[in-house]
Design a protein around this motif. Structure first.
Motif, PDB file in Angstrom:
ATOM      1  N   LEU A 151      70.244  -0.335  43.828  1.00  0.00           N
ATOM      2  CA  LEU A 151      69.602   0.171  42.609  1.00  0.00           C
ATOM      3  C   LEU A 151      70.612   0.377  41.485  1.00  0.00           C
ATOM      4  O   LEU A 151      70.245   0.806  40.389  1.00  0.00           O
ATOM      5  CB  LEU A 151      68.896   1.506  42.899  1.00  0.00           C
ATOM      6  N   GLY A 152      71.888   0.128  41.787  1.00  0.00           N
ATOM      7  CA  GLY A 152      72.941   0.373  40.792  1.00  0.00           C
ATOM      8  C   GLY A 152      73.092   1.848  40.497  1.00  0.00           C
ATOM      9  O   GLY A 152      73.440   2.244  39.392  1.00  0.00           O
ATOM     10  N   GLY A 153      72.828   2.688  41.503  1.00  0.00           N
ATOM     11  CA  GLY A 153      72.740   4.130  41.275  1.00  0.00           C
ATOM     12  C   GLY A 153      73.945   4.936  41.709  1.00  0.00           C
ATOM     13  O   GLY A 153      73.937   6.162  41.575  1.00  0.00           O
ATOM     14  N   ASP A 173      68.811   5.304  36.749  1.00  0.00           N
ATOM     15  CA  ASP A 173      67.538   5.870  37.200  1.00  0.00           C
ATOM     16  C   ASP A 173      67.706   6.786  38.406  1.00  0.00           C
ATOM     17  O   ASP A 173      66.936   7.732  38.589  1.00  0.00           O
ATOM     18  CB  ASP A 173      66.550   4.743  37.551  1.00  0.00           C
ATOM     19  N   VAL A 174      68.709   6.507  39.231  1.00  0.00           N
ATOM     20  CA  VAL A 174      68.941   7.372  40.387  1.00  0.00           C
ATOM     21  C   VAL A 174      69.406   8.748  39.933  1.00  0.00           C
ATOM     22  O   VAL A 174      68.917   9.781  40.411  1.00  0.00           O
ATOM     23  CB  VAL A 174      69.969   6.738  41.355  1.00  0.00           C
ATOM     24  N   GLY A 408      62.297  -4.122  47.647  1.00  0.00           N
ATOM     25  CA  GLY A 408      63.556  -3.469  47.255  1.00  0.00           C
ATOM     26  C   GLY A 408      63.379  -2.424  46.169  1.00  0.00           C
ATOM     27  O   GLY A 408      64.331  -1.714  45.827  1.00  0.00           O
ATOM     28  N   SER A 409      62.185  -2.292  45.620  1.00  0.00           N
ATOM     29  CA  SER A 409      61.962  -1.242  44.623  1.00  0.00           C
ATOM     30  C   SER A 409      61.698   0.083  45.341  1.00  0.00           C
ATOM     31  O   SER A 409      61.432   0.109  46.545  1.00  0.00           O
ATOM     32  CB  SER A 409      60.772  -1.601  43.729  1.00  0.00           C
ATOM     33  N   VAL A 410      61.788   1.163  44.564  1.00  0.00           N
ATOM     34  CA  VAL A 410      61.542   2.488  45.140  1.00  0.00           C
ATOM     35  C   VAL A 410      60.408   3.157  44.384  1.00  0.00           C
ATOM     36  O   VAL A 410      60.452   3.288  43.155  1.00  0.00           O
ATOM     37  CB  VAL A 410      62.816   3.360  45.092  1.00  0.00           C
ATOM     38  N   ASP A 424      56.825   4.478  37.455  1.00  0.00           N
ATOM     39  CA  ASP A 424      56.256   4.667  38.783  1.00  0.00           C
ATOM     40  C   ASP A 424      57.108   4.005  39.864  1.00  0.00           C
ATOM     41  O   ASP A 424      56.790   4.071  41.043  1.00  0.00           O
ATOM     42  CB  ASP A 424      54.801   4.181  38.840  1.00  0.00           C
ATOM     43  N   LYS A 425      58.170   3.347  39.446  1.00  0.00           N
ATOM     44  CA  LYS A 425      59.101   2.822  40.451  1.00  0.00           C
ATOM     45  C   LYS A 425      60.477   2.556  39.835  1.00  0.00           C
ATOM     46  O   LYS A 425      60.619   2.438  38.617  1.00  0.00           O
ATOM     47  CB  LYS A 425      58.558   1.541  41.072  1.00  0.00           C
ATOM     48  N   ILE A 426      61.457   2.497  40.707  1.00  0.00           N
ATOM     49  CA  ILE A 426      62.799   2.104  40.278  1.00  0.00           C
ATOM     50  C   ILE A 426      63.057   0.705  40.832  1.00  0.00           C
ATOM     51  O   ILE A 426      62.846   0.464  42.032  1.00  0.00           O
ATOM     52  CB  ILE A 426      63.873   3.079  40.811  1.00  0.00           C
TER      53      ILE A 426
END
Length: 430
Positions: A151-153, A173-174, A408-410, A424-426
């Motif tokens: 997620l690049g988080g 976003d994380v 792979g989305s959250v 509604d998702k990352i």
RNA sequence: GCAGAGAUGGCGGAGUGGUCGAACGCGCACGACUCGAAAUCGUGUUACGUAGGAAUACGUACGGGGGUUCAAAUCCCUCUCUCUGCGCCA
């Protein structure tokens, strides 16, 4: 610390409680306390009558001086000096007995609740209620660090360079999700009627030694160089410290507070920073709740508190369970305690995300937190409770694992979206 | 950070070496007066420890710690906090 009167009146009950906690090596302390207590009281009686004598002699000397009877005054001074020498001896003995007594009293565990399951250690903790179905994912769930990276988080490499192992940079976003969880949890508790509080993140040594033992302090607390200050390991430290030595107005109870703070921990203990990722770290952020209440109310508060955490996690659609702490795993100050554990679809087991405790009057006695009982007119010790609302870095593990989608989305549950700009998702970074 | 002033009971505030746990005022509790209330008057009203069935007695505590003295709220040292002025800073 328990009431010494309990040891005077009912030493067997205290011993039985020690056996239930499998701390038989402490059984001898009970008899030592009874002996020390008797010695202390005898010393006090002699000391008191000696001091009474000192007072009357001194008073008399003043009179003699005023009447100009210098010789008699000098004689009385000698007498008084002799008496004072004896007082000094008694005081030294008494201080020694008292110190030892206090040390012993500190290691006597709090009387545990009747319904605490008996067991030696954490392996004998008992599962309580389960909330939401713990489902397996139809695909393999990666380690939380891999999800965070996709997620690049997170940037752990840079954190190791700037601060060492056990720190992290959360990104994008994380990081926003992390803050969203805290903000949502804060509002959730405010809606439950709790007062939001941002406490000091550093506290003095006298507060630290009030809220924890020396060993705990060594293993957890970071000291500020050249200052009498420590970074807090949890906001409970400064939140409870706020009431040290106070006699609260009965009408001001219960105090129900929810606090935000970063938490700093050395994690020198058994595990250390061995788990990869953000499970155990030196710095994290936490929303906490504490309650100070009248003794008769602490049992019902305990039930409410841990259920709040459950409700919060359920609202974020994360399966949790209550794990009831057994007698041997219960810290000495605690009357009763349970962990809230979140489901890990990767490990296919639950892991700790929060801990709820009722300390009854043990912590309050140690810190001198009392209230004026309007019925009896007496100052009595209040009861203290604390519970994790949520500690985002660790809960993020559960969040990511449970809400990861096949692509792979959250997924972001409804309740958090308004804190995430409506998302509604990352999405994973390609 | 520097300089000055200060910290006394639930609150305000006196007290600068002895009879001070602490004047006085406010508050609070009880009683009297009153049909009732207000006002007034009277009595009481810190906490902790020890002994005692209790009434009570004794001890300790004037921000914390230490010291001087036969004796400390009062003198000395130290720490913390507050106020004022200056400096510095989001």
């Amino acid at each position: 610390m328990i009431d010494i009167n309990l040891i005077r009146d009912n030493p067997e009950l205290v011993k039985e409680n020690i056996r239930k906690k499998f701390q038989d090596k402490k059984l001898g302390l009970v008899d030592e306390i009874i002996a020390l207590d008797g010695k202390k009281r005898a010393l006090q009686q002699e000391g008191d009558s000696r001091r009474a004598q000192r007072n009357s002699l001194a008073k008399n000397i003043g009179l003699l001086m005023r009447e100009g009877k210098k010789e008699e005054a000098e004689k009385a001074k000698l007498l008084s000096k002799e008496n004072n020498d004896r007082i000094a001896v008694i005081e030294a003995e008494s201080a020694e007995a008292e110190n030892r007594l206090k040390t012993c009293m500190m290691s006597i565990p709090n009387i545990i609740a009747d319904d605490v399951p008996i067991g030696r250690d954490d392996s004998e903790n008992v599962q309580g209620k389960v909330f939401l179905e713990a489902k397996e994912k139809p695909f393999e769930v990666p380690y939380h660090l891999d999800i965070l990276e996709s997620l690049g988080g997170i940037d752990l490499d840079a954190a190791r360079r700037t601060s060492g192992n056990g720190f992290y940079y959360l990104l994008g976003d994380v990081a926003r999700l992390h803050s969203a969880v805290l903000t949502y949890a804060r509002d959730f508790m405010i809606d439950k009627g709790f007062t939001y509080c941002i406490p000091p993140f550093m506290i003095r040594s006298d507060v630290v030694s009030g809220v924890m033992s020396f060993e705990e302090m060594e293993g957890m607390m970071y000291k500020i160089e050249g200052e009498d200050l420590y970074l807090i390991g949890t906001s409970e430290h400064s939140m409870i410290g706020r009431f040290m030595g106070e006699v609260l107005n009965e009408a001001s109870l219960p105090q129900t507070l929810t606090s935000y703070s970063p938490c700093f921990r050395k994690e020198k203990g058994a595990h250390g920073i061995e788990e990869r990722g953000i499970y155990r770290i030196h710095q994290f952020e936490k929303q906490e709740m504490i309650v100070i209440c009248k003794p008769e109310e602490s049992d019902s508060w305990y039930e409410k508190l841990w259920n709040y955490t459950v409700e919060l996690f359920v609202s974020m659609e994360i399966p949790v369970r209550q794990l009831v702490c057994c007698s041997g795993d219960l810290a000495d100050l605690k009357y009763k305690s349970c962990d809230i554990e979140a489901w890990s679809p990767r490990q296919k087991k639950y892991f700790e995300v929060g801990s709820c405790s009722n300390l009854t009057d043990a912590q309050a006695r140690r810190l001198g937190i009392r209230y004026k009982n309007s019925q009896t007119g007496k100052n009595e010790y209040a009861h203290t409770l604390n519970n994790t609302v949520v500690a985002p870095p660790r809960m993020l593990i559960a969040f990511l694992e449970n809400h990861l989608q096949k692509d792979g989305s959250v997924y972001i549950p409804e309740v958090l979206r308004k804190y995430m700009g409506g998302k509604d998702k990352i999405l994973p970074k390609k």
